[in-house]
Design a protein around this motif. Structure first.
Motif, PDB file in Angstrom:
ATOM      1  N   GLU A  84     -90.731   8.488 -65.488  1.00  0.00           N
ATOM      2  CA  GLU A  84     -89.946   8.168 -64.296  1.00  0.00           C
ATOM      3  C   GLU A  84     -90.744   7.202 -63.438  1.00  0.00           C
ATOM      4  N   ARG A 123     -78.510   9.672 -59.628  1.00  0.00           N
ATOM      5  CA  ARG A 123     -78.711  11.061 -60.044  1.00  0.00           C
ATOM      6  C   ARG A 123     -79.824  11.717 -59.229  1.00  0.00           C
ATOM      7  N   LYS A 124     -80.909  10.970 -59.003  1.00  0.00           N
ATOM      8  CA  LYS A 124     -82.026  11.517 -58.222  1.00  0.00           C
ATOM      9  C   LYS A 124     -81.588  11.805 -56.789  1.00  0.00           C
ATOM     10  N   ALA A 126     -78.593  12.524 -55.842  1.00  0.00           N
ATOM     11  CA  ALA A 126     -77.725  13.712 -55.853  1.00  0.00           C
ATOM     12  C   ALA A 126     -78.563  14.974 -55.997  1.00  0.00           C
ATOM     13  N   GLU A 127     -79.602  14.905 -56.854  1.00  0.00           N
ATOM     14  CA  GLU A 127     -80.475  16.088 -57.018  1.00  0.00           C
ATOM     15  C   GLU A 127     -81.163  16.433 -55.712  1.00  0.00           C
ATOM     16  N   ARG A 128     -81.629  15.366 -55.015  1.00  0.00           N
ATOM     17  CA  ARG A 128     -82.312  15.626 -53.733  1.00  0.00           C
ATOM     18  C   ARG A 128     -81.347  16.254 -52.730  1.00  0.00           C
ATOM     19  N   VAL A 130     -78.743  18.130 -53.406  1.00  0.00           N
ATOM     20  CA  VAL A 130     -78.506  19.534 -53.780  1.00  0.00           C
ATOM     21  C   VAL A 130     -79.699  20.398 -53.373  1.00  0.00           C
ATOM     22  N   GLN A 131     -80.925  19.864 -53.623  1.00  0.00           N
ATOM     23  CA  GLN A 131     -82.125  20.626 -53.247  1.00  0.00           C
ATOM     24  C   GLN A 131     -82.186  20.859 -51.747  1.00  0.00           C
ATOM     25  N   SER A 134     -79.621  23.494 -50.859  1.00  0.00           N
ATOM     26  CA  SER A 134     -79.961  24.875 -51.215  1.00  0.00           C
ATOM     27  C   SER A 134     -81.110  25.379 -50.357  1.00  0.00           C
ATOM     28  N   GLU A 313     -85.831  28.739 -57.034  1.00  0.00           N
ATOM     29  CA  GLU A 313     -85.413  27.767 -56.032  1.00  0.00           C
ATOM     30  C   GLU A 313     -86.259  27.905 -54.763  1.00  0.00           C
ATOM     31  N   ARG A 316     -89.621  26.440 -55.506  1.00  0.00           N
ATOM     32  CA  ARG A 316     -89.573  24.979 -55.643  1.00  0.00           C
ATOM     33  C   ARG A 316     -89.433  24.300 -54.286  1.00  0.00           C
TER      34      ARG A 316
END
Ligand code: ATP
Ligand code: MG
Length: 349
Positions: A84, A123-124, A126-128, A130-131, A134, A313, A316
């Motif tokens: 990456e 995608r990154k 979107a992942e950030r 979501v993180q 949460s 989670e 993380r």
């Protein structure tokens, strides 16, 4: 059904993947690029072909980690499988890319390297997102539980105490009552006591007052004691004496992990014992929860409930790691959290 699936599968396999491709020679000079590379980075073939990769654009590809690894690939000593990389491109902004390589064997002395570049930026992001969400939900839930626990403790539990004191006062004069009323009064005293204990237990399970006031070590000992009394499982708690106070996030996370692990031990492991260990050094804090039960089958781990993913989670979010080691002699859940406020969540609450 199956024919439809295979039909759509074959359509998908014919759809070209949106990946940038570069063919490099052994010196890492660009021989060819595909159309998607030019579209993705808004560059022309004249600005690309024949140039060394680290000279492309304004040097955006001069990423030392990438170049070093590409040299190894070109020498035939390695391959890149999903590296990456991040770079800022003036025309298109910051991109997160996944880079994979393959060496193309040539007739003759030179190897060619095929560089496959996938754009991971969306995608990154979107992942950030979501993180972050949460993390926010976990913090909100902790805060909500803390609030309900305080409310129960400060109002309902206090009212029940007052009720108990008044009933005790009446009981002192109970010889004036008839037998039925006296029996009812005794029953009221017993019910009042029971309600009082239940409310305090619920409040403490939602959020142990000890955690905020005297810290993780005492709260863990308190929880382990009450867990042992409820379940008959003997729990040893070993907390290093120099643990001190940690941030509220770290203390809450470790407390919730211990709670979930002990609950799992009681529900699933069949172990008569459990151990909770917490130690720290300069860089990190490490907690281990161990049992001597039947272990987690790979089936069970694959279809987890909410408990294990929830622990992962939480850990993380604080930039830490959670490992599970399990065999037929027992299970160990090992958590390490960096000290010094590292956070993977990225954003505040
Ligand atoms: N200490 C343990 N010993 C043996 N099996 C375990 C242990 N901990 C977890 N498991 C297995 O792993 C599974 C997943 O655990 P997880 O905590 O994620 O879900 P759960 O406990 O079933 O449900 P919940 O969502 O209420 O926590 C469990 O269903 C159980 O089969
Ligand atoms: Mg569980």
């Amino acid at each position: 059904m199956s024919s439809r699936r295979s039909a759509s599968g074959s359509v998908r396999s014919r759809t070209p993947k949106r990946e940038g491709l570069l063919v490099l020679d052994e010196q890492l000079r660009v021989k060819r690029a595909n159309r998607f590379f030019y579209e993705m980075f808004l560059v022309s073939p004249a600005e690309t072909e024949g140039r060394l990769i680290h000279q492309l654009g304004d040097g955006q590809w001069n990423i030392p980690n990438l170049i070093d690894q590409l040299k190894d690939v070109a020498a035939g000593n390695a391959r890149l499988d999903g590296l990456e990389v991040d770079a800022d491109f003036p025309a298109i902004g910051r991109k997160t890319m996944m880079v994979t390589t393959r060496v193309l064997d040539q007739e003759g002395p030179l190897n060619m390297v095929l560089l496959v570049i996938s754009d991971m930026t969306k995608r990154k992001a979107a992942e950030r997102a979501v993180q972050e969400l949460s993390g926010r939900l976990l913090r909100l839930r902790d805060e909500e539980q803390r609030r309900i626990a305080r409310e129960l403790h400060d109002t309902t539990a206090q009212n029940l105490s007052a009720l108990g004191m008044n009933l005790a006062l009446v009981q002192r004069e109970s010889e004036r009552l008839g037998p039925e009323a006296r029996a009812a009064l005794s029953e009221c005293v017993a019910i009042g006591d029971q309600c009082s204990r239940e409310v305090r237990d619920v409040a403490a399970l939602l959020h142990p007052p000890l955690l905020d006031e005297i810290g993780l070590a005492s709260a863990l000992r308190w929880y382990a004691d009450s867990f042992s009394r409820r379940t008959g499982i003997s729990v040893s708690v070993n907390v290093s004496p120099d643990l001190g106070r940690l941030g509220q996030d770290i203390e809450t996370t470790l407390y919730r992990v211990a709670q979930e692990c002990l609950t799992n031990i009681q529900r699933h492991s069949g172990s008569p014992t459990a151990e909770v260990r917490v130690e720290r050094d300069e860089q990190e804090i490490r907690a281990e929860l161990r049992d001597e039960g039947r272990g987690i089958s790979s089936d069970a781990l694959a279809r987890h409930g909410v408990g294990i993913p929830g622990m992962r989670e939480r850990v993380r979010q604080l930039g830490g790691r959670l490992d599970i080691r399990s065999d037929s002699h027992g299970t160990r859940v090992i958590v390490s959290l960096p000290l010094g406020g590292a956070s993977a969540g990225g954003g505040g609450a």
